[in-house]
Scaffold this active site. Structure first.
Site, PDB file in Angstrom:
ATOM      1  CG  ASN A   1      -1.886  -1.153   1.222  1.00 30.82           C
ATOM      2  OD1 ASN A   1      -2.337  -1.580   0.170  1.00 30.82           O
ATOM      3  ND2 ASN A   1      -2.197  -1.667   2.403  1.00 30.82           N
TER       4      ASN A   1
ATOM      5  CG  HIS B   1     -10.818  -1.288   7.127  1.00 30.37           C
ATOM      6  ND1 HIS B   1     -10.380  -1.267   8.429  1.00 30.37           N
ATOM      7  CD2 HIS B   1      -9.839  -1.874   6.408  1.00 30.37           C
ATOM      8  CE1 HIS B   1      -9.177  -1.810   8.488  1.00 30.37           C
ATOM      9  NE2 HIS B   1      -8.821  -2.193   7.276  1.00 30.37           N
TER      10      HIS B   1
ATOM     11  CD  GLU C   1     -13.034   1.080   3.103  1.00 30.33           C
ATOM     12  OE1 GLU C   1     -12.215   0.940   2.187  1.00 30.33           O
ATOM     13  OE2 GLU C   1     -13.353   0.159   3.869  1.00 30.33           O
TER      14      GLU C   1
ATOM     15  CB  SER D   1      -9.337  -1.313   1.487  1.00 31.17           C
ATOM     16  OG  SER D   1     -10.299  -2.153   2.100  1.00 31.17           O
TER      17      SER D   1
ATOM     18  CG  ASP E   1     -10.921   4.923   6.351  1.00 33.17           C
ATOM     19  OD1 ASP E   1      -9.926   5.590   6.008  1.00 33.17           O
ATOM     20  OD2 ASP E   1     -10.841   3.869   7.013  1.00 33.17           O
TER      21      ASP E   1
ATOM     22  CG  HIS F   1      -6.821   1.845   0.409  1.00 31.74           C
ATOM     23  ND1 HIS F   1      -5.693   1.071   0.375  1.00 31.74           N
ATOM     24  CD2 HIS F   1      -7.575   1.383   1.435  1.00 31.74           C
ATOM     25  CE1 HIS F   1      -5.769   0.154   1.330  1.00 31.74           C
ATOM     26  NE2 HIS F   1      -6.900   0.321   1.986  1.00 31.74           N
TER      27      HIS F   1
ATOM     28  CE  LYS G   1      -3.717   0.787   4.593  1.00 28.15           C
ATOM     29  NZ  LYS G   1      -5.118   0.598   4.971  1.00 28.15           N
TER      30      LYS G   1
HETATM   31  C1  LIG Z   1      -5.550   0.088   6.256  1.00 34.15           C
HETATM   32  C2  LIG Z   1      -6.870   0.676   6.589  1.00 34.15           C
HETATM   33  C3  LIG Z   1      -7.103   1.241   7.835  1.00 34.15           C
HETATM   34  C4  LIG Z   1      -6.119   1.123   8.955  1.00 34.15           C
HETATM   35  O1  LIG Z   1      -5.118   2.076   8.849  1.00 34.15           O
HETATM   36  P1  LIG Z   1      -3.757   1.798   9.661  1.00 34.15           P
HETATM   37  O2  LIG Z   1      -3.065   3.106   9.629  1.00 34.15           O
HETATM   38  O3  LIG Z   1      -3.052   0.724   8.923  1.00 34.15           O
HETATM   39  O4  LIG Z   1      -4.168   1.377  11.033  1.00 34.15           O
HETATM   40  C5  LIG Z   1      -8.299   1.870   8.049  1.00 34.15           C
HETATM   41  N1  LIG Z   1      -9.238   1.929   7.099  1.00 34.15           N
HETATM   42  C6  LIG Z   1      -9.066   1.384   5.888  1.00 34.15           C
HETATM   43  C7  LIG Z   1     -10.133   1.485   4.872  1.00 34.15           C
HETATM   44  C8  LIG Z   1      -7.880   0.730   5.605  1.00 34.15           C
HETATM   45  O5  LIG Z   1      -7.710   0.153   4.426  1.00 34.15           O
END
Ligand SMILES: *Cc1c(COP(=O)(O)O)cnc(C)c1O
Length: 374
Positions: free
Chosen positions: A48, A134, A178, A182, A207, A210, A233
């Protein structure tokens, strides 16, 4: 054998039978996009670190300088003595790139999601979440104690139906999605969801873990819109953040438990993330390359055109997905096999991620090898 181990052993066997047991594989990161696993050099399409910033010399240098100047750890939570001066610059940059008044950095994206959702919602409230959000958003919803309902993936009519039927019975309402999904790589209809939220007196939380900042809209900041993301990421370091109004951030500082009761990030991580964001803001071309690579790949394989740098190839069966991933690995390509419960039952898949660091030739080689295995 002690009773605890007996029981856990049985549980592990049941997972094994479903091809759902997970194991750790030591993976050393090499120059560029290569990794070393079991003594073998592999080209990775499963990271990522979409912009290659985890290895950018200026990002590393910023981290090294902060590490030697300030030390390895923060020593306390941000509310005690861990609120390092470096946070201010990073949060100002995050708010600017997301078009909001304020931002707040958490220990990780996971901690940001569980902290924000459980701080905003409680027992008499309603949360409406996209079917594919997620795990950490669902964990936040569960922690909050609010009623949780799910709408069909990216289906705003289904979300509207839930709001019409259930909004009236709840005090506050929060919609979860999101920005870039993801495991599917498709994009949420943010504008329609924002409209829906406004019509039903609800708030929208998306969120963007990505996101690769390739077309960051500057004036997204509306009062009822909360943007979460990760520094782990595309930004290439570690940590999470939330962007929104000043009042939202002030409230979270006093009430998000994963913010209050967890140690601040190490100063080197904050300094490196700040440098990475500076590079992102100055290099739009860097951010456009992952999607261009993904589209080159979907064009060659005549798949639906990629909408982000994440391209899923859905196989369905767990064992078959693992077999294809193993065959790819034998040919020098590292691609993650993603299985339930990370994705819905029966949709095990290869999750291919494209980075700025992949060359056109590498993308073409992957397409060719995959064609011979599918
Ligand atoms: C990876 C991810 C997270 C977690 O983030 P980290 O910084 O790795 O804890 C949260 N939400 C989504 C959609 C993710 O893909």
């Amino acid at each position: 054998m002690p009773a605890l181990d007996d029981i856990l052993h049985q549980k592990l066997e049941r997972l094994e039978a479903k091809h759902a047991r997970r194991t750790l594989h030591e993976t050393a990161h090499e120059e560029g996009i290569g990794v070393m696993r079991s003594g073998k050099q592999l080209l990775s399409f499963s990271s990522n670190d979409y912009l290659g910033l985890s290895k950018h010399p200026e990002v590393i240098n910023a981290g090294v300088k902060a590490l030697s100047y300030y030390g390895a750890g923060a020593g306390a939570s941000r509310l005690v003595t861990g609120n390092h001066p470096l946070y201010g610059a990073l949060e100002t940059r995050l708010a600017a790139i997301k078009g909001t008044a304020s931002a707040l950095v958490f220990g990780s994206g996971y901690l940001a999601n569980i902290g924000v959702i459980s701080a905003l919602m409680s027992k008499d409230d309603l949360i409406i979440a996209d079917k594919l959000v997620h795990a950490c958003m669902l964990d936040g919803a569960k922690l909050s104690g609010a009623k949780l309902l799910r709408f069909l993936h990216n289906d705003t009519q289904d979300a509207a139906r839930l709001l019409v039927e259930h909004r009236g019975n709840a005090r506050h309402c929060l919609i979860l999605t999101e920005t870039v999904f993801s495991m599917d790589g498709d994009l949420a209809p943010i504008e329609t969801l924002q409209k829906l939220a406004n019509e039903h007196d609800a708030w929208l939380l998306s969120d963007d873990a990505h996101g690769v900042f390739e077309s960051e809209v500057k004036d997204q900041g509306s009062e009822n819109y909360i943007q979460i993301g990760t520094l782990s990421k595309a930004i290439g370091t570690y940590g999470g953040y939330v962007c929104g109004s000043k009042t939202l951030i002030d409230y979270l500082i006093s009430s998000a438990r994963s913010f209050i009761f967890s140690t601040a990030l190490p100063p080197a991580v904050i300094a490196a993330a700040d440098k990475a964001l500076e590079i992102i803001a100055q290099n739009p071309e860097l951010c456009a390359t992952p999607l261009r690579n993904a589209r080159h790949f979907t064009d060659i394989l005549e798949l639906p055109q990629a909408t982000s740098q994440i391209v899923p190839i859905i196989i369905g069966d767990n064992a078959k997905t693992l077999d294809i991933a193993a065959a790819l690995e034998a040919r020098g390509l590292l691609i993650s096999a993603i299985r339930p419960p990370t994705v819905p039952q029966g949709t095990a898949r290869l999750r291919i991620t494209f980075s700025t660091l992949h060359s056109e030739q590498e993308v073409e080689a992957l397409a060719k090898t995959l064609k011979s295995l599918l």
